[in-house]
Design a protein around this motif. Structure first.
Motif, PDB file in Angstrom:
ATOM      1  N   ALA A  55      79.861  32.107 109.966  1.00 31.04           N
ATOM      2  CA  ALA A  55      78.803  32.610 111.272  1.00 31.04           C
ATOM      3  C   ALA A  55      78.524  31.178 111.869  1.00 31.04           C
ATOM      4  O   ALA A  55      78.150  31.312 113.047  1.00 31.04           O
ATOM      5  N   THR A  56      78.436  30.397 111.182  1.00 28.22           N
ATOM      6  CA  THR A  56      77.875  28.812 111.624  1.00 28.22           C
ATOM      7  C   THR A  56      78.647  28.537 112.640  1.00 28.22           C
ATOM      8  O   THR A  56      78.746  27.949 113.752  1.00 28.22           O
ATOM      9  N   SER A  57      80.292  28.655 112.172  1.00 24.47           N
ATOM     10  CA  SER A  57      81.395  28.053 113.321  1.00 24.47           C
ATOM     11  C   SER A  57      81.318  28.829 114.336  1.00 24.47           C
ATOM     12  O   SER A  57      81.498  28.450 115.236  1.00 24.47           O
ATOM     13  N   LEU A  58      81.008  30.091 114.381  1.00 20.24           N
ATOM     14  CA  LEU A  58      80.969  31.083 115.679  1.00 20.24           C
ATOM     15  C   LEU A  58      79.979  30.453 116.718  1.00 20.24           C
ATOM     16  O   LEU A  58      80.204  30.515 117.775  1.00 20.24           O
ATOM     17  N   GLY A  59      78.726  30.258 116.115  1.00 21.80           N
ATOM     18  CA  GLY A  59      77.663  29.682 117.015  1.00 21.80           C
ATOM     19  C   GLY A  59      77.888  28.372 117.341  1.00 21.80           C
ATOM     20  O   GLY A  59      77.711  28.263 118.511  1.00 21.80           O
ATOM     21  N   VAL A  60      78.291  27.363 116.427  1.00 19.80           N
ATOM     22  CA  VAL A  60      78.480  26.087 116.924  1.00 19.80           C
ATOM     23  C   VAL A  60      79.739  26.112 117.929  1.00 19.80           C
ATOM     24  O   VAL A  60      79.457  25.275 118.951  1.00 19.80           O
ATOM     25  N   ALA A  61      80.752  27.042 117.808  1.00 19.70           N
ATOM     26  CA  ALA A  61      81.912  26.863 118.612  1.00 19.70           C
ATOM     27  C   ALA A  61      81.516  27.375 120.030  1.00 19.70           C
ATOM     28  O   ALA A  61      81.868  26.789 121.048  1.00 19.70           O
ATOM     29  N   LEU A  62      80.474  27.988 120.183  1.00 25.29           N
ATOM     30  CA  LEU A  62      79.910  28.906 121.445  1.00 25.29           C
ATOM     31  C   LEU A  62      79.441  27.639 122.121  1.00 25.29           C
ATOM     32  O   LEU A  62      79.761  27.271 123.631  1.00 25.29           O
ATOM     33  N   VAL A  63      78.457  26.930 121.502  1.00 28.22           N
ATOM     34  CA  VAL A  63      77.816  25.766 122.364  1.00 28.22           C
ATOM     35  C   VAL A  63      78.866  24.610 122.744  1.00 28.22           C
ATOM     36  O   VAL A  63      78.670  24.198 123.807  1.00 28.22           O
ATOM     37  N   THR A  64      79.605  24.383 121.518  1.00 37.52           N
ATOM     38  CA  THR A  64      80.789  23.301 122.007  1.00 37.52           C
ATOM     39  C   THR A  64      81.476  23.702 123.062  1.00 37.52           C
ATOM     40  O   THR A  64      81.676  23.055 123.929  1.00 37.52           O
ATOM     41  N   THR A  65      82.082  25.141 123.019  1.00 37.57           N
ATOM     42  CA  THR A  65      82.909  25.374 124.194  1.00 37.57           C
ATOM     43  C   THR A  65      82.274  25.328 125.345  1.00 37.57           C
ATOM     44  O   THR A  65      82.796  25.138 126.499  1.00 37.57           O
TER      45      THR A  65
END
Length: 328
Positions: A55-65
């Motif tokens: 879940a953390t990876s999905l949230g952080v990936a959204l900000v990063t992308t």
């Protein structure tokens, strides 16, 4: 005419084999790790992933992308081509997934450059926008790694100094070779090639000043790059905790930045240099090479999950093409 068309579109001889040496190097790194450490760290990395880390990876990936896509729009605007943010976000998600699932790790960047070039009918500037966008991100990572190694007590600092000595020695050898070449009969041909390379330096410097160092967009590109780099670092730190590392943040942070830099090397769908560098840095830091490999595996799965929205975009694009063919 048909023969000419086939000749123009046929790939050059050996083009399919150019990427194999780089892939073999990445495969060799993985093979060496398995030989030295066994498959345990790899299996442990897959077994220790939990719902919270994903879940953390999905949230952080959204900000990063979003940050990377915004940076791309700014670079494209500086080159005089249009790129809406929504289009950039969708293309970047698709690009990340392709980079993480295909050999070489750059097919996604090529895909978004070509697609955008077709849209704006200017493939050259579109390719340059992707190159400059990636260059900005890597520059911030290099600067961050340098600052972390200089300011924080890092066990890999001595190894980095040895690496700097090796690079300096290689530069001296290269200078000697160039000097010898200048005195050889091939000097004229070599100087001609050097002159052709130097002719590309001027336009590149002009674009660097007008795009990355521009007054109105330079600080925005820097901000987007810093946010994106922080996203990658946060993901790696979460991966380290998930892998069982209890080392303090000040110890893991420099290691994370060094590993992230290694990810820019030729790889096989993201694998190879990342695991090798993680094993070396964690081993040098007394955290254990096995923990380093496990952390790299967890990180690889996390970033792949974070890029999964790109699979939906690829599926949607495929469905759209299928419908167009069906109606046609």
């Amino acid at each position: 005419m048909h023969r000419l068309r086939r000749t123009a579109t046929a790939p050059r001889r050996g083009a399919h084999w150019r990427g194999w040496p780089r892939n073999l190097v990445a495969a060799g790194v993985l093979g060496a790790l398995v030989w030295r450490l066994g498959t345990g760290p790899f299996v442990a990395g897959l077994g220790q992933i939990d719902a919270r880390s994903l879940a953390t990876s999905l949230g952080v990936a959204l900000v990063t992308t979003l940050s990377c896509a915004w940076r791309w729009t700014l670079v494209a605007r500086g080159l005089g081509i249009t790129l809406p943010l929504r289009t950039a976000v969708l293309a970047y998600y698709r690009s990340q997934l392709l980079n993480l699932t295909t050999p070489g790790g750059v097919l996604g960047d090529v895909d978004r450059a070509v697609r955008h070039g077709r849209t704006v009918q200017d493939r050259r500037r579109s390719v340059r926008s992707v190159v400059w966008e990636r260059f900005a991100g890597q520059t911030v990572l290099v600067a961050g790694a340098g600052c972390a190694l200089a300011l924080l007590p890092s066990p890999v600092r001595h190894g980095v100094r040895e690496l700097e000595a090796v690079v300096a020695g290689a530069a001296m050898v290269l200078a000697l070779v160039l000097w010898r070449l200048h005195r050889s009969p091939l000097a004229g041909q070599a100087l001609g090639r050097a002159a052709g390379w130097l002719r590309t330096v001027g336009p590149a410097r002009a674009e660097l000043r007008s795009v990355l160092l521009a007054r109105h967009t330079g600080w925005r590109i820097l901000l987007a790059s810093v946010v994106a780099a922080c996203g990658h670092v946060v993901t790696f730190l979460v991966a380290a905790r998930t892998a069982g590392s209890g080392a303090p943040l000040s110890t893991v942070l420099p290691l994370a930045l060094v590993v992230l830099l290694a990810m820019g090397l030729p790889n096989i769908a993201g694998w190879g240099p990342r695991e090798g560098m993680a094993a070396w840095t964690f081993g040098a830091g007394g955290l254990g090479a096995q923990v380093g490999v496990t952390t790299a595996v967890v990180y690889g799965v996390m970033v792949l999950v974070g890029a999964l929205p790109g699979a939906l975009l690829l599926a949607a694009a495929g469905l759209e093409r299928f419908r167009e063919v069906g109606h046609g």
